[in-house]
Design a protein around this motif. Structure first.
Motif, PDB file in Angstrom:
ATOM      1  N   MET A   1       0.835  -1.198   0.000  1.00 49.66           N
ATOM      2  CA  MET A   1       0.000   0.000   0.000  1.00 49.66           C
ATOM      3  C   MET A   1       0.875   1.256   0.000  1.00 49.66           C
ATOM      4  SD  MET A   1      -2.841   1.259   2.819  1.00 49.66           S
ATOM      5  CE  MET A   1      -3.990  -0.055   2.436  1.00 49.66           C
ATOM      6  N   LEU A   2       0.474   2.244  -0.784  1.00 51.67           N
ATOM      7  CA  LEU A   2       1.198   3.508  -0.797  1.00 51.67           C
ATOM      8  C   LEU A   2       1.001   4.254   0.516  1.00 51.67           C
ATOM      9  CD1 LEU A   2       0.247   4.933  -4.322  1.00 51.67           C
ATOM     10  CD2 LEU A   2       2.301   3.670  -3.700  1.00 51.67           C
ATOM     11  N   THR A   3       2.004   5.031   0.906  1.00 49.10           N
ATOM     12  CA  THR A   3       1.809   5.956   2.019  1.00 49.10           C
ATOM     13  C   THR A   3       0.975   7.129   1.521  1.00 49.10           C
ATOM     14  OG1 THR A   3       3.779   7.265   1.502  1.00 49.10           O
ATOM     15  CG2 THR A   3       4.074   5.359   2.965  1.00 49.10           C
ATOM     16  N   MET A   4       0.430   7.896   2.444  1.00 48.48           N
ATOM     17  CA  MET A   4      -0.324   9.081   2.033  1.00 48.48           C
ATOM     18  C   MET A   4       0.604  10.131   1.425  1.00 48.48           C
ATOM     19  SD  MET A   4      -3.524   9.583   4.616  1.00 48.48           S
ATOM     20  CE  MET A   4      -4.293  10.604   3.362  1.00 48.48           C
ATOM     21  N   LEU A   5       1.850  10.179   1.879  1.00 44.44           N
ATOM     22  CA  LEU A   5       2.839  11.050   1.238  1.00 44.44           C
ATOM     23  C   LEU A   5       2.955  10.717  -0.244  1.00 44.44           C
ATOM     24  CD1 LEU A   5       5.916  11.284   3.653  1.00 44.44           C
ATOM     25  CD2 LEU A   5       4.732  13.215   2.611  1.00 44.44           C
ATOM     26  N   GLU A   6       3.019   9.436  -0.559  1.00 42.33           N
ATOM     27  CA  GLU A   6       3.147   9.006  -1.948  1.00 42.33           C
ATOM     28  C   GLU A   6       1.875   9.291  -2.733  1.00 42.33           C
ATOM     29  OE1 GLU A   6       6.214   5.367  -0.787  1.00 42.33           O
ATOM     30  OE2 GLU A   6       4.109   4.943  -1.177  1.00 42.33           O
ATOM     31  N   GLU A   7       0.721   9.118  -2.097  1.00 43.97           N
ATOM     32  CA  GLU A   7      -0.540   9.411  -2.776  1.00 43.97           C
ATOM     33  C   GLU A   7      -0.662  10.888  -3.119  1.00 43.97           C
ATOM     34  OE1 GLU A   7      -3.396   5.823  -1.121  1.00 43.97           O
ATOM     35  OE2 GLU A   7      -3.630   7.823  -0.252  1.00 43.97           O
ATOM     36  N   VAL A   8      -0.257  11.742  -2.194  1.00 45.32           N
ATOM     37  CA  VAL A   8      -0.344  13.183  -2.443  1.00 45.32           C
ATOM     38  C   VAL A   8       0.591  13.597  -3.571  1.00 45.32           C
ATOM     39  CG1 VAL A   8       0.206  15.454  -1.470  1.00 45.32           C
ATOM     40  CG2 VAL A   8      -1.206  13.854  -0.179  1.00 45.32           C
ATOM     41  N   VAL A   9       1.823  13.080  -3.573  1.00 42.33           N
ATOM     42  CA  VAL A   9       2.750  13.481  -4.634  1.00 42.33           C
ATOM     43  C   VAL A   9       2.270  12.950  -5.990  1.00 42.33           C
ATOM     44  CG1 VAL A   9       4.475  11.616  -4.748  1.00 42.33           C
ATOM     45  CG2 VAL A   9       5.209  13.979  -4.967  1.00 42.33           C
ATOM     46  N   LEU A  10       1.586  11.809  -6.020  1.00 47.38           N
ATOM     47  CA  LEU A  10       1.024  11.311  -7.276  1.00 47.38           C
ATOM     48  C   LEU A  10      -0.085  12.235  -7.782  1.00 47.38           C
ATOM     49  CD1 LEU A  10       0.795   7.416  -6.934  1.00 47.38           C
ATOM     50  CD2 LEU A  10       2.295   8.747  -8.412  1.00 47.38           C
ATOM     51  N   ARG A 132      -2.048   3.183 -12.773  1.00 46.18           N
ATOM     52  CA  ARG A 132      -3.118   2.635 -11.942  1.00 46.18           C
ATOM     53  C   ARG A 132      -3.142   3.189 -10.518  1.00 46.18           C
ATOM     54  NH1 ARG A 132      -1.658  -1.910 -14.888  1.00 46.18           N
ATOM     55  NH2 ARG A 132      -0.439  -2.760 -13.166  1.00 46.18           N
ATOM     56  N   PRO A 133      -1.990   3.321  -9.843  1.00 50.09           N
ATOM     57  CA  PRO A 133      -2.036   3.881  -8.481  1.00 50.09           C
ATOM     58  C   PRO A 133      -2.597   5.303  -8.450  1.00 50.09           C
ATOM     59  CG  PRO A 133       0.016   2.704  -8.817  1.00 50.09           C
ATOM     60  CD  PRO A 133      -0.641   2.797 -10.161  1.00 50.09           C
ATOM     61  N   GLN A 134      -2.196   6.146  -9.396  1.00 49.68           N
ATOM     62  CA  GLN A 134      -2.735   7.509  -9.412  1.00 49.68           C
ATOM     63  C   GLN A 134      -4.242   7.497  -9.662  1.00 49.68           C
ATOM     64  OE1 GLN A 134      -2.461  10.253 -12.767  1.00 49.68           O
ATOM     65  NE2 GLN A 134      -1.280  11.670 -11.476  1.00 49.68           N
ATOM     66  N   GLN A 135      -4.692   6.671 -10.613  1.00 52.71           N
ATOM     67  CA  GLN A 135      -6.119   6.603 -10.909  1.00 52.71           C
ATOM     68  C   GLN A 135      -6.904   6.085  -9.704  1.00 52.71           C
ATOM     69  OE1 GLN A 135      -7.534   7.939 -13.592  1.00 52.71           O
ATOM     70  NE2 GLN A 135      -5.435   8.582 -14.072  1.00 52.71           N
ATOM     71  N   HIS A 136      -6.299   5.169  -8.962  1.00 55.29           N
ATOM     72  CA  HIS A 136      -6.964   4.635  -7.767  1.00 55.29           C
ATOM     73  C   HIS A 136      -7.157   5.733  -6.715  1.00 55.29           C
ATOM     74  CE1 HIS A 136      -8.192   1.808  -4.721  1.00 55.29           C
ATOM     75  NE2 HIS A 136      -7.187   2.123  -3.940  1.00 55.29           N
ATOM     76  N   VAL A 137      -6.137   6.561  -6.513  1.00 58.75           N
ATOM     77  CA  VAL A 137      -6.246   7.665  -5.555  1.00 58.75           C
ATOM     78  C   VAL A 137      -7.338   8.637  -5.998  1.00 58.75           C
ATOM     79  CG1 VAL A 137      -5.051   9.612  -4.487  1.00 58.75           C
ATOM     80  CG2 VAL A 137      -3.829   7.472  -4.869  1.00 58.75           C
ATOM     81  N   LYS A 138      -7.365   8.971  -7.278  1.00 62.68           N
ATOM     82  CA  LYS A 138      -8.367   9.903  -7.795  1.00 62.68           C
ATOM     83  C   LYS A 138      -9.779   9.345  -7.650  1.00 62.68           C
ATOM     84  CE  LYS A 138      -5.577  12.372 -11.213  1.00 62.68           C
ATOM     85  NZ  LYS A 138      -5.455  12.734 -12.644  1.00 62.68           N
ATOM     86  N   LEU A 139      -9.947   8.058  -7.945  1.00 61.15           N
ATOM     87  CA  LEU A 139     -11.263   7.436  -7.827  1.00 61.15           C
ATOM     88  C   LEU A 139     -11.759   7.441  -6.392  1.00 61.15           C
ATOM     89  CD1 LEU A 139     -10.932   4.430 -10.302  1.00 61.15           C
ATOM     90  CD2 LEU A 139     -12.483   6.379 -10.520  1.00 61.15           C
TER      91      LEU A 139
END
Length: 216
Positions: A1-10, A132-139
């Motif tokens: 699982m990505l960290t929230m830091l990684e999700e935000v930068v994506l 896919r990870p970026q699209q998952h965060v956006k969804l």
């Protein structure tokens, strides 16, 4: 699982150009500091009441960025409020963006490209290798706002930093955001730490804007 830091930068990476973007001055920087706190809370390293942050577990997480901040919290003689820590970490000017980018590059989600503009200025881009990870965060972000379901804690946290930091526009249209403004406000109030981090970011932004106005 990505960290929230990684999700935000994506979220901050434009999927078409590979360039980092920010709708507001310091917007992404604020969001990364907030995400760092949420990562520590989700890892059950810190807890917060209405004011102070309490360190409840000092065992290393294995993430260098999180462990550096956790160590600083442990070494501080007084707990400090959420706002104290948001301001301290932001003003320390550590390269949270660079550290988070390095993590997602290592995961094979982005790649790093550097070129010259006019043969002089370095231009960095981070094209998507796996979108896919970026699209998952956006969804997840869109679903949290556009439906009436109660999101899980992680997604509530994501909304509560995306809103004050100007990241929602990367996912939703202006009309969608305006039409769900009440929903966004309610979500930002659901979790104590989410509410406090969002308030601290807004206060820090106001302080910096006032300081810059005086300089000008």
């Amino acid at each position: 699982m990505l960290t929230m830091l990684e999700e935000v930068v994506l979220l901050a990476v434009d999927e078409k150009t590979g360039q980092l973007r920010s709708t507001r001055e310091f917007g992404t920087a604020y969001a990364l500091v907030g995400a760092l706190f949420f990562d520590l809370a989700l890892a059950r390293k810190i807890d917060t009441d209405t004011e102070a942050i309490e360190t409840i577990d000092t065992t290393p997480t294995g993430n260098a960025t999180l462990d550096r901040v956790l160590g600083a919290m442990r070494a501080r003689p007084t707990a400090g409020t959420v706002r104290d820590w948001i301001e301290a970490i932001f003003l320390e000017r550590r390269d949270l963006e660079g550290e988070a980018l390095a993590e997602v590059i290592e995961r094979g989600i982005l790649r790093h490209e550097k070129s010259k503009l006019l043969w002089i200025i370095d231009v960095e881009r981070f094209p998507m290798v796996n979108d896919r990870p970026q699209q998952h965060v956006k969804l997840r972000l869109a679903h949290s706002i556009l439906t009436d379901e109660i999101p899980d804690t992680r997604d509530i946290m994501l909304v509560s930093i995306a809103e004050p930091c100007g990241l929602l526009g990367y996912v939703l249209s202006d009309a969608q955001i305006a039409g769900r403004r009440d929903r966004i406000r309610r979500l930002c109030q659901l979790e104590t730490i989410s509410r406090k981090v969002a308030e601290a970011i807004v206060a820090l932004d106001a302080t910096l804007r006032q300081a810059m106005t005086k300089v000008v």
